[in-house]
Structure formats: C-alpha cells, structure tokens
Enzyme design. Structure first.
Site, PDB file in Angstrom:
ATOM      1  N   ASN A 125      77.905 -14.918  -9.510  1.00  0.00           N
ATOM      2  CA  ASN A 125      77.588 -13.761 -10.209  1.00  0.00           C
ATOM      3  C   ASN A 125      78.663 -12.664  -9.938  1.00  0.00           C
ATOM      4  O   ASN A 125      78.972 -11.787 -10.607  1.00  0.00           O
ATOM      5  CB  ASN A 125      76.188 -13.436 -10.212  1.00  0.00           C
ATOM      6  CG  ASN A 125      75.608 -13.247  -8.811  1.00  0.00           C
ATOM      7  OD1 ASN A 125      76.131 -13.810  -7.760  1.00  0.00           O
ATOM      8  ND2 ASN A 125      74.749 -12.308  -8.686  1.00  0.00           N
ATOM      9  N   GLY A 200      72.775 -17.898  -3.121  1.00  0.00           N
ATOM     10  CA  GLY A 200      72.497 -18.615  -4.154  1.00  0.00           C
ATOM     11  C   GLY A 200      70.971 -18.409  -4.298  1.00  0.00           C
ATOM     12  O   GLY A 200      70.438 -17.604  -3.821  1.00  0.00           O
ATOM     13  N   SER A 201      70.675 -19.440  -5.313  1.00  0.00           N
ATOM     14  CA  SER A 201      69.324 -19.532  -5.536  1.00  0.00           C
ATOM     15  C   SER A 201      68.176 -19.899  -4.259  1.00  0.00           C
ATOM     16  O   SER A 201      68.752 -20.674  -3.508  1.00  0.00           O
ATOM     17  CB  SER A 201      69.029 -20.121  -6.694  1.00  0.00           C
ATOM     18  OG  SER A 201      69.314 -21.669  -6.349  1.00  0.00           O
ATOM     19  N   GLU A 222      71.534 -16.307   1.943  1.00  0.00           N
ATOM     20  CA  GLU A 222      71.405 -15.104   1.224  1.00  0.00           C
ATOM     21  C   GLU A 222      70.980 -15.575  -0.119  1.00  0.00           C
ATOM     22  O   GLU A 222      71.647 -16.048  -1.111  1.00  0.00           O
ATOM     23  CB  GLU A 222      72.860 -14.632   1.090  1.00  0.00           C
ATOM     24  CG  GLU A 222      73.580 -14.163   2.275  1.00  0.00           C
ATOM     25  CD  GLU A 222      72.826 -13.048   2.978  1.00  0.00           C
ATOM     26  OE1 GLU A 222      72.305 -11.977   2.256  1.00  0.00           O
ATOM     27  OE2 GLU A 222      72.905 -12.936   4.358  1.00  0.00           O
ATOM     28  N   CYS A 256      72.061 -10.115  -7.696  1.00  0.00           N
ATOM     29  CA  CYS A 256      70.783 -10.418  -6.850  1.00  0.00           C
ATOM     30  C   CYS A 256      69.847  -9.332  -6.409  1.00  0.00           C
ATOM     31  O   CYS A 256      68.645  -9.342  -6.430  1.00  0.00           O
ATOM     32  CB  CYS A 256      71.049 -11.356  -5.823  1.00  0.00           C
ATOM     33  SG  CYS A 256      72.468 -10.168  -4.749  1.00  0.00           S
ATOM     34  N   GLU A 346      62.833 -15.309 -11.191  1.00  0.00           N
ATOM     35  CA  GLU A 346      63.996 -14.178 -11.325  1.00  0.00           C
ATOM     36  C   GLU A 346      64.690 -14.071 -12.225  1.00  0.00           C
ATOM     37  O   GLU A 346      65.104 -14.926 -12.941  1.00  0.00           O
ATOM     38  CB  GLU A 346      64.906 -14.658  -9.980  1.00  0.00           C
ATOM     39  CG  GLU A 346      65.894 -13.462  -9.682  1.00  0.00           C
ATOM     40  CD  GLU A 346      66.965 -13.982  -8.923  1.00  0.00           C
ATOM     41  OE1 GLU A 346      66.904 -15.136  -8.157  1.00  0.00           O
ATOM     42  OE2 GLU A 346      67.911 -13.090  -8.476  1.00  0.00           O
TER      43      GLU A 346
HETATM   44  P1  NAD Z   1      73.021 -21.712  -7.051  1.00  0.00           P
HETATM   45  O1  NAD Z   1      72.056 -21.786  -6.105  1.00  0.00           O
HETATM   46  O2  NAD Z   1      72.824 -22.638  -8.396  1.00  0.00           O
HETATM   47  O3  NAD Z   1      74.786 -22.011  -6.730  1.00  0.00           O
HETATM   48  C1  NAD Z   1      75.271 -21.351  -5.550  1.00  0.00           C
HETATM   49  C2  NAD Z   1      76.026 -22.468  -4.986  1.00  0.00           C
HETATM   50  O4  NAD Z   1      75.197 -23.417  -4.613  1.00  0.00           O
HETATM   51  C3  NAD Z   1      77.415 -22.823  -5.967  1.00  0.00           C
HETATM   52  O5  NAD Z   1      78.390 -22.955  -5.208  1.00  0.00           O
HETATM   53  C4  NAD Z   1      76.663 -24.310  -6.178  1.00  0.00           C
HETATM   54  O6  NAD Z   1      77.792 -25.292  -6.563  1.00  0.00           O
HETATM   55  C5  NAD Z   1      76.119 -24.790  -5.089  1.00  0.00           C
HETATM   56  N1  NAD Z   1      75.102 -25.694  -5.318  1.00  0.00           N
HETATM   57  C6  NAD Z   1      74.187 -25.994  -6.625  1.00  0.00           C
HETATM   58  N2  NAD Z   1      73.133 -26.823  -6.248  1.00  0.00           N
HETATM   59  C7  NAD Z   1      73.710 -27.519  -5.196  1.00  0.00           C
HETATM   60  C8  NAD Z   1      72.791 -28.608  -4.257  1.00  0.00           C
HETATM   61  N3  NAD Z   1      72.013 -29.279  -4.615  1.00  0.00           N
HETATM   62  N4  NAD Z   1      73.472 -28.774  -3.134  1.00  0.00           N
HETATM   63  C9  NAD Z   1      74.449 -27.908  -2.695  1.00  0.00           C
HETATM   64  N5  NAD Z   1      74.986 -26.956  -3.136  1.00  0.00           N
HETATM   65  C10 NAD Z   1      74.353 -26.622  -4.273  1.00  0.00           C
HETATM   66  O7  NAD Z   1      73.030 -20.218  -7.548  1.00  0.00           O
HETATM   67  P2  NAD Z   1      73.555 -19.581  -8.695  1.00  0.00           P
HETATM   68  O8  NAD Z   1      72.872 -19.687  -9.849  1.00  0.00           O
HETATM   69  O9  NAD Z   1      75.165 -19.594  -8.616  1.00  0.00           O
HETATM   70  O10 NAD Z   1      73.468 -17.950  -8.173  1.00  0.00           O
HETATM   71  C11 NAD Z   1      72.218 -17.172  -8.507  1.00  0.00           C
HETATM   72  C12 NAD Z   1      71.573 -17.061  -7.670  1.00  0.00           C
HETATM   73  O11 NAD Z   1      72.030 -16.588  -6.487  1.00  0.00           O
HETATM   74  C13 NAD Z   1      70.302 -15.946  -7.747  1.00  0.00           C
HETATM   75  O12 NAD Z   1      69.062 -16.641  -7.219  1.00  0.00           O
HETATM   76  C14 NAD Z   1      70.667 -15.062  -7.016  1.00  0.00           C
HETATM   77  O13 NAD Z   1      69.360 -13.928  -6.801  1.00  0.00           O
HETATM   78  C15 NAD Z   1      71.351 -15.362  -5.999  1.00  0.00           C
HETATM   79  N6  NAD Z   1      72.233 -14.227  -5.234  1.00  0.00           N
HETATM   80  C16 NAD Z   1      71.908 -14.020  -4.163  1.00  0.00           C
HETATM   81  C17 NAD Z   1      72.859 -12.876  -3.431  1.00  0.00           C
HETATM   82  C18 NAD Z   1      72.552 -12.518  -2.012  1.00  0.00           C
HETATM   83  O14 NAD Z   1      73.494 -12.019  -1.555  1.00  0.00           O
HETATM   84  N7  NAD Z   1      71.356 -12.597  -1.633  1.00  0.00           N
HETATM   85  C19 NAD Z   1      73.975 -12.797  -4.221  1.00  0.00           C
HETATM   86  C20 NAD Z   1      74.254 -13.240  -5.347  1.00  0.00           C
HETATM   87  C21 NAD Z   1      73.425 -14.207  -6.062  1.00  0.00           C
END
Ligand code: NAD
Length: 468
Positions: A125, A200-201, A222, A256, A346
C-alpha cells in the site's frame, strides 16, 4: 535477483547468497561510521536520480499523484535519510549513563551494536517507503539486509530492485522478489536472520512470528487492524470532516492508519455528514474517478472484497464503482450492524461506516470488539475528554483533532500494540530498532573492597545499606 519462478536448483543458490551476506557482515565493513554514512549518501543520490521513475511506478500501482507520492512516500524516505546522516555520529556514540551506589566507582556506557543481517518485508500500500525507511535504519545501524517488497505492487518493486541492485553489492543489501508465502520460508529454511522487520497484515504477521520463533529471531511487526475515529459533540465539525476525509480517502483508503470506522456523538451526526459530503466534493470533485488526487484499488481481488462491504449498511454518500478502473468512490455507510464483516475486518478501502453514541461507554464497547487498534483519533475541544479517551483505549499511535499525520512526525515512535504489532520506528527509533543497546560497565582496579567477596557471613547489613 531471485524470484519464486526459479528452478529447484535455485534453492542452494539462495543459501549460498545468504552465506555470502553473513560472511560480508562478519568482516565488519558495515559497522564503521564512514561506511554507513557513505551508503546513506549513495542511497539518497540514487533516489533523487530515479525520483521520476519512482513516481511513475507509484502511479502505475496505485494511481498516486506526484504530490501524494512525495508527501506519503518519497519525501518521508528522504527525510529519514537526511535525519540519519545528520545524527549518525551522535547516535553511534556510546551513551554514558549513571552508575548506582553499589557499583561505584565503575562507569557505565550503552553501546549501540549492529544486529547483523536483517530481513525487511513490506506490503503493497505504501510500497516504497515501507521498504525504504526500515532499510535506512538497517544501514544506519551498521547491518546487512535482505529486502522483500510486495509482489502486488510490481512496478514499485521493480524500480526499487533496479536501484538497490545498481548501488549495493548483493552481499551487503540484497533484494528478493516474488510471492512471500514461498519466498520467505525459502529464505529462512537454513539461514538465521538476526532480525525480521515485517509490515503487513495480522494473519501473515502471525506466520512470520511463528517462523521466527524456533531460532529466537527478534521481530518487529508493523500490523493493521481497525482504527476508530471518534467525533465528540464539542468537536469543530468542519475541521473534523476535512481531516477525517483526507486520512480515510488518501490512497483510496488503503492506509494502515486510516480511520477504519467513525464513532460520532448523535448530536452532531447530521452536521458531520453534511460537512464530509461537501468536503469529498471539494477534495475530489463531483466525479472522483476523474480526480488526479484520488487513487485506485490495488487489484481485482481487493476490489471485489470491498464491493461486498457496500451491501452491509445504508450508503449515504458515494458507493459508485468501476471495476475496469479499479475505482470505488469515497463512500459513507450508515446503519451498519456490529456483526457484519464491515465491522469485523480491516476495511482497507474508501468506505467509512458510521456508528453513533451518546455516552463514552457505548463507543468504548464498540472499540473493545477489535482491541489494540493501530491508531485512534479523537476530535474534541475538551482537554479532559481528550485525556479520558487516550487513557481508556490501548492503541499504537494516534492524534487529537487530526488523523494519520502522526506517521509523518519522525520525533514520534510509530508502531502497534498487542494485536496491531510490536516494536516502533521512525527517526532515531528506526536506528534503535536495528541496533542492540549493549550496556558495558567498566570497573577500575584501584578500589576492590572485600565486602564484595566471600566469605559473606556478617555482611548482610552492608548489602542492605548499599543495595536498595
Ligand atoms: P500481507 O501480509 O499480505 O503482505 C505483506 C508482505 O508479506 C508481502 O511482501 C507479502 O509477499 C508477504 N507475505 C504474504 N504472505 C506471506 C507468507 N505466508 N509468509 C511470508 N510472507 C508473506 O499484507 P498486505 O496485503 O501487503 O498489506 C496490507 C496489510 O498491511 C494491512 O493489514 C495493513 O494494515 C498492514 N499495514 C500495516 C502498516 C503499518 O505500518 N503498521 C503499514 C502498511 C500496511
């Protein structure tokens, strides 16, 4: 560059490349002030050189305008680099602290020790800054790093990889692309990272935490969650509408720390709805699909998930969409039940559900259903109320009479708490994440009283005097 499409023979090549990073780190090259500073300068120069291409990539992935890209991505990275360059020497210097009575005349220092090889995993994002700000900290901290950008923001990942590969040797900073679910386990199969910085999530955060546990790898997580915004009866409604609209609809709600849902005092609900409708039109015109200030949804899968939310309440503003453009207009939804996905998941899109309250307890009950939000925003003119809210909820970071901008203040640590994550970064805090606070006490030889050594019999009264 490694990708998941590599043949099986590529597995051992990953291991070899990681081993090369480890041995590069072990040489100690990355630890000196001169080296760290030089790499930060190199990174800054390259980013400035590729600013246009970075903007184009962010436009291609998320339809971010150059202005939005600068304010929420590129400029933040630049500021982090500038700050790190400016303060690096001071941050690296061991910090002298006091020594307690029982240890006198020793002296006490806290060294900031590099961690080793860090793994940095980023989402799509804010695909540029969420990868690069941790990288700045990793470099400033004297580490090597492996970067894993999101496969879903492919244009930004591509230009980022181009820059990284142009300026850094792969034994120092390596970038690995592909689907995280296969790339990350592969990287961690036989290599122990010294730290994992994951953004990430929540579900994937749990997977990362589990993968790190067997080798006791420290993690920064995060994560996301449902961040409430509260508008009290005494809030300045026009200002609240503007600041909530920008926090919610920036990047088409894919932020996020965006306000996920609104809790509004019943007495100002109608006034607020009028104000935010007007604001949306002022910001994005009558047709936001045409606005250069309004983004798009990342992909069809996310688009479909968001469209499902639209039927879970009464649309009172927006609700227009066009799959061919991955467009969903800024949308406000009223009359939403608490047990629908819109109030459990979310949202991560430009849809704002509204709930009204008449006393704080009601609003708190709603927040408790999704505990530890990443952010909390309170709009009120009453300092007492503001303090009550801040104390009543456990949240990662927040604002009073504002939304989202706390992220851009590098004097504040940014991170989650509980379900929304662990660890915090930005500015000096990023340097702290990527270094270990290594305390060392130095004791002179000229004073070595017998009281500290056996036999201890009869010394209890002295211990009680000096240790308290
Ligand atoms: P995601 O968790 O799907 O992916 C994030 C990263 O993890 C990507 O690089 C992805 O390739 C990797 N990934 C995915 N599945 C994996 C697995 N099984 N094993 C290891 N790595 C894996 O998240 P997203 O959809 O890219 O981002 C959205 C989420 O991130 C939302 O929940 C948002 O709130 C959160 N977010 C948090 C912050 C923060 O600063 N706290 C900032 C931005 C986004």
């Amino acid at each position: 560059m490694l990708t998941t499409t590599q043949p099986a023979t590529g597995v051992s090549s990953i291991d070899k490349e990681l081993a090369a990073i480890r041995s590069y780190y072990n040489k100690g090259i990355t630890k000196t002030y001169a080296f760290r500073r030089q790499q930060l300068l190199l990174l800054k120069k390259a980013l400035l050189k590729y600013e246009q291409e970075i903007n184009e990539a962010l436009y291609s992935d998320l339809k971010k305008s150059p202005e939005e890209s600068y304010a929420s991505e590129f400029g933040l990275v630049l500021a982090e680099i500038n700050l790190s360059i400016k303060h690096l020497r001071k941050w690296m210097q061991p910090k002298r602290v006091s020594t307690n009575l029982v240890n006198l005349p020793s002296s006490s220092l806290i060294y900031r020790d590099p961690l080793g090889v860090a793994l940095i995993i980023a989402p799509w994002n804010y695909p540029f800054q969420l990868l690069m700000i941790p990288l700045v900290g990793a470099i400033a901290g004297g580490n090597c790093a492996v970067l894993k950008p999101s496969e879903l923001s492919s244009a930004t990942s591509h230009i980022t990889a181009k820059i990284i590969e142009e300026i850094f040797s792969p034994e120092y900073i390596k970038i690995v692309q592909g689907d995280g679910a296969s790339v990350i386990p592969n990287l961690m199969r036989s290599f122990r990272f010294d730290h994992i910085f994951y953004t990430g999530s929540i579900p994937v955060g749990k997977i990362i935490y589990q993968m790190a546990a067997p080798e006791l790898i420290p993690v920064t997580l995060e994560l996301g969650g449902k961040s409430p915004v509260i508008v009290e009866a005494d809030a300045n409604i026009e200002v609240a509408a503007r600041r909530i609209a920008i926090g919610k609809f920036l990047n088409a709600g894919q932020t996020c720390i965006a306000p996920d849902y609104l809790l509004i005092h019943s007495s100002v609900k109608a006034k607020f709805i009028d104000a935010i409708k007007k604001t949306i039109e002022e910001f994005y015109s009558e047709d936001p699909s045409d606005s250069s200030s309004y983004g798009k949804i990342i992909n069809e899968r996310r688009f479909d998930a968001l469209i499902n939310y639209l039927s879970q309440g009464k649309i009172i503003a927006g609700g227009n969409h066009d799959k061919s453009k991955l467009y969903i207009s800024p949308t406000i939804i009223d009359h939403v039940a608490m047990d629908v996905p819109l109030m459990k998941e979310e949202i991560f899109g430009p849809i704002l559900p509204i709930h009204e309250f008449t006393d704080m307890r009601q609003a708190l009950n709603i927040i408790q259903q999704n505990p530890n939000p990443l952010s909390l925003y309170i709009f009120t003119s009453n300092t007492k109320k503001e303090k009550e809210w801040v104390n009543a909820v456990s949240f990662g970071s927040g604002c009073v009479n504002n939304t989202a901008w706390q992220f851009a203040n590098h004097h504040l640590p940014f991170g989650g708490v509980g379900y929304s994550g662990m660890g915090a970064y930005h500015g000096k805090y990023t340097f702290d994440v990527f270094t270990h606070a290594k305390p060392v006490m130095k004791t002179p030889n000229w004073f070595d009283p017998n009281i500290k050594y056996p036999p201890f019999k009869g010394k209890l009264k002295w211990f009680k005097m000096f240790i308290k």
